[in-house]
Design a protein around this motif. Structure first.
Motif: not given
Length: 574
Positions: A309-315, A323-329, A378-389
């Motif tokens: 799954d991708q990192f996303e903006i936290a609910e 700025t808060v984000f999370t990995l849903p899993s 460090s976080i892999p770029l391909d795991r970051i959602s477009p909205a979070l980026m």
């Protein structure tokens, strides 16, 4: 270069040993503080121990930089340092802590160093040390002794050096608790045995024994809290519920002061007893929070490899400061301080860091979330959602470094993921809502008793845990309660005052009018009357002033990490 490598290695190991020596000295003071009921000294000693690590790392870095010169940012040099360091710590029984100390040193010495497998200890684990049974770790009580003798021997083995309130009654209360909880379900056999850690766990006004009984082909864990007041030492209860035990080792609780010769062995024992807790949480709990941070990061890397799954903006409502984000899993949120704060927020990034530092050193009384602070994460770029980026670029662009495949974040905090209280109240049923608003008020009042005023008490700044406890997690506006001025609102008397669009009286920075809390604290219509009735004291400035006065007199208000209903003598003050 060989001499420089040996110098660097020797200094890292020497400073690590000095750090551990001082850590153990401060830990060893806890029994005396408990014996003499020196609660303020106990807290001051706890804070002093928390500051040790950073001070020793800074000292080590200073000595190394003066010597290594041009090798400061040389990967080949540090690779050889690591190889030499690995060789000289190989037979140490606390080498996992030494590895973390090395990691901290290189990260503070090598400029802008992100995690590097070759130069750092990244994938090693706590079980790199032998976890053989150790007679020095725990007392053993065979079932052949019988319950009465076992309990009496436990009480004799843990003599706090002061009078008991009623030792015989304590023994019988413990015997009854074991009979009611264990012996009604299981019948002891010749293989039944009880083990109790020899080290006592101290925190605030309490001392805890932690043990387990092998019965019914499994281990039954237990915790025995002792308190010490003007009447003497007494057993407060006996805890068998694994959920309560997990909460006692919670991310919202301060660390224990507990003597440990081989930390990994104690963690192994605790892991068998308090199975709800992860390894990094147990290292945190016994005071080795920097290695807890290392173990957390290893757990994060393993999860990253085994998820997609991708990192996303936290609910929840976006914060004005973070700025808060999370990995849903994954059960963690990542918090970054924004580049700019919108009005009415008026502070600097450093001031926000100072607030988080205050919390890390303070008694969290089960109501503030612990955090880990990371640099160059460090976080892999391909795991970051477009909205979070896009959100990261818009709000924290100064903290971002991009490589071909990786986003490196210069500074962030990690914190346990919780459901924001405002969202929880939108979806839960009425009974859960009533419990949540009771917990919300309890959280604020217990923080007050620990000399913390949350500042912004909107429900969006509190979270609900899996055990339905309410925890505060937004620290940018916290203050010491004793710095606040709680007052009744001046009464309007003239027409102009009654209908003034803004307050007609002066409001200083630390002025607080608790009557106003009623307007914004709970918006849900069907539960608000229950909240207002249940927590009437929240809106009374005299109540807040009374708490201030007790704190100013030096009184430490004990926060029980277990329900008061299970206490043997609920009338006894802590």
């Amino acid at each position: 270069m060989k001499n420089t490598i040996e110098f660097t290695t020797k200094n890292i190991l020497n400073d690590f040993e000095l750090y551990l020596e001082e850590f153990n000295k401060l830990t060893a003071l806890a029994p005396e503080f408990f014996k003499n009921r020196q609660w303020t000294a106990m807290q001051a000693n706890h804070k002093k121990r928390l500051r040790l690590y950073k001070d020793f790392i800074a000292n080590c870095r200073g000595k190394i930089i003066q010597e290594i010169g041009e090798f400061k940012n040389n990967s080949t040099f540090w690779l050889e340092v690591k190889q030499h360091f690995s060789m000289i710590i190989n037979n140490r029984k606390n080498k996992e802590l030494a590895e973390t100390f090395y990691n901290s040193t290189i990260r503070k010495t090598f400029d802008n160093l992100a995690v590097d497998d070759s130069l750092m200890y990244v994938h090693e684990g706590y079980n790199t040390c032998d976890l053989h049974p150790n007679d020095d770790l725990y007392y053993t009580y065979p079932s052949a002794w019988g319950l009465q003798k076992i309990i009496r021997q436990i009480m004799d083995d843990f003599d706090f050096g002061v009078k008991y309130y009623n030792k015989e009654e304590d023994i019988q209360l413990l015997v009854r608790a074991v009979r009611e909880v264990i012996l009604t379900r299981y019948k002891p056999t010749k293989d039944t045995v009880t083990q109790v850690l020899k080290s006592v766990f101290y925190r605030n006004k309490a001392a805890y024994l932690i043990g387990r009984t092998r019965v019914g082909d499994k281990w039954m864990p237990f915790i025995i809290p002792f308190l010490h007041n003007e009447n003497g030492v007494y057993v407060d209860t006996m805890i068998f519920d694994p959920r309560i035990m997990a909460h006692m080792f919670s991310f919202s609780r301060s660390y224990f002061m507990v003597k440990t010769t081989i930390p990994s062995q104690m963690v192994s024992f605790l892991n068998a007893v308090i199975s709800h807790k992860q390894i990094h949480e147990l290292y945190n709990a016994i005071g080795f929070n920097k290695h807890g941070k290392t173990e957390f990061y290893r757990d994060f890397l393993i999860h990253l490899e085994n998820s997609q799954d991708q990192f996303e903006i936290a609910e929840g409502i976006k914060g004005m400061v973070m700025t808060v984000f999370t990995l849903p899993s994954y059960n963690i949120v990542f918090k970054l301080i924004k580049d700019h704060f919108e009005p009415p927020k008026d502070m600097t990034r450093q001031q926000v860091k100072d607030k988080y530092k205050l919390v890390s050193l303070h008694d969290r009384v089960g109501r503030m979330a612990d955090t880990h602070e990371f640099e160059y994460f460090s976080i892999p770029l391909d795991r970051i959602s477009p909205a979070l980026m896009q959100e990261l670029k818009n709000t924290v662009n100064s903290l971002l470094i991009f490589t071909e495949k990786t986003l490196i974040i210069k500074h962030l905090y990690t914190e346990r993921k919780m459901i924001p209280l405002n969202l929880y109240l939108e979806s839960c049923d009425l009974e859960d809502a009533k419990l949540a608003v009771e917990e919300y008020g309890n959280s604020i009042l217990q923080l007050a008793q620990a000399n913390i005023f949350p500042g912004d008490m909107m429900t969006k700044n509190f979270g609900v845990t899996r055990q339905k406890r309410v925890i505060f997690y937004d620290y940018d506006e916290i203050e010491f309660l004793t710095d606040m001025n709680f007052s009744w609102k001046p009464k309007a008397e003239t027409y102009e005052q009654i209908y003034a669009p803004t307050p007609w009286y002066n409001i200083a920075k630390h002025d607080v009018f608790p009557e106003d809390f009623k307007r914004f604290m709970i918006g849900r219509v069907d539960v608000k009357p229950h909240f207002l009735s249940y927590h009437q004291e929240l809106f009374n400035p005299d109540y807040w002033s009374q708490i201030q006065e007790r704190i100013r007199k030096g009184e430490l208000l004990h926060a029980f990490p277990y329900p008061k209903e299970i206490r043997f003598r609920p009338e006894q003050p802590a």
